[in-house]
Motif scaffolding. Structure first.
Motif: not given
Length: 204
Positions: A157-170
């Motif tokens: 899940l976190h990797l998919t958010w990351h690949l969508d362009g979101y920062t770690n904080a977001e």
């Protein structure tokens, strides 16, 4: 023409143009009706641009079928319309809200989904209602999803958010985790995938 007559003529021309301009083309005050129409148009544009991408997020983040992802996407956008006037104007913030809402909807649509493997999930009865774009996205990412299946769900899940362009904080804000945990999950996910890619390349 005398210089004194020019301002008067220009003023007359403006008046004539105003009289000939249909009311629909004039700048209207922002009445309640106009505001509602603008909201609908804004929502419709956003839906057209983002609905398939949102379904794709669910497919990649959870291994959702195209049908289940589309169901959750529709649920999330229905909730979004109710709140559209109060949601942030930021496109990225709207997308984040929809991803969180759709993720919750996806699990809520089938509460015991977590106890089933992908092979055990029942067929969805409304396959014909899923847009071709979403079906093609599901088919086109099949190999990638097999790789992602090796990851624990939180890392995926976190990797998919990351690949969508979101920062770690977001990502931390949207998933209820702290930033350090998000960073660690993404790092571990990328390490696992890198090892799998190397193994596949070696086998070939």
């Amino acid at each position: 023409m005398a210089d004194d007559d020019r301002p008067r003529t220009e003023a007359s021309d403006r008046t004539r143009r105003q009289q000939l301009t249909p009311p629909s083309l004039e700048r209207q005050p922002l009445t309640a009706r106009n505001r509602a129409a603008r909201l609908r148009a804004d929502y419709s544009r956003f839906y057209r641009d983002e609905a398939a991408h949102l379904a794709g997020f669910l497919i990649m983040a959870f291994g959702a079928s195209a049908e289940d992802a589309w169901d959750a996407t529709q649920t999330a956008f229905t909730s979004a319309w109710v709140k559209w006037a109060t949601l942030s104007d930021s496109r990225k913030a709207r997308k984040a809200w929809l991803r969180t809402t759709a993720s919750r909807a996806y699990w809520r649509l089938s509460p015991d989904r977590a106890h089933l493997s992908n092979d055990e999930l029942p067929d969805h009865p409304d396959t014909s209602l899923v847009p071709e774009e979403v079906m093609a996205l599901a088919d086109g990412t099949a190999h990638a999803r097999v790789m992602l299946d090796a990851l624990p769900q939180t890392q995926r899940l976190h990797l998919t958010w990351h690949l969508d362009g979101y920062t770690n904080a977001e990502i931390a804000t949207q998933t209820g985790k702290n930033e350090a945990a998000v960073r660690k999950n993404i790092s571990r996910a990328l390490t696992t995938l890198n090892l799998k890619f190397k193994a596949v390349s070696h086998d070939q």
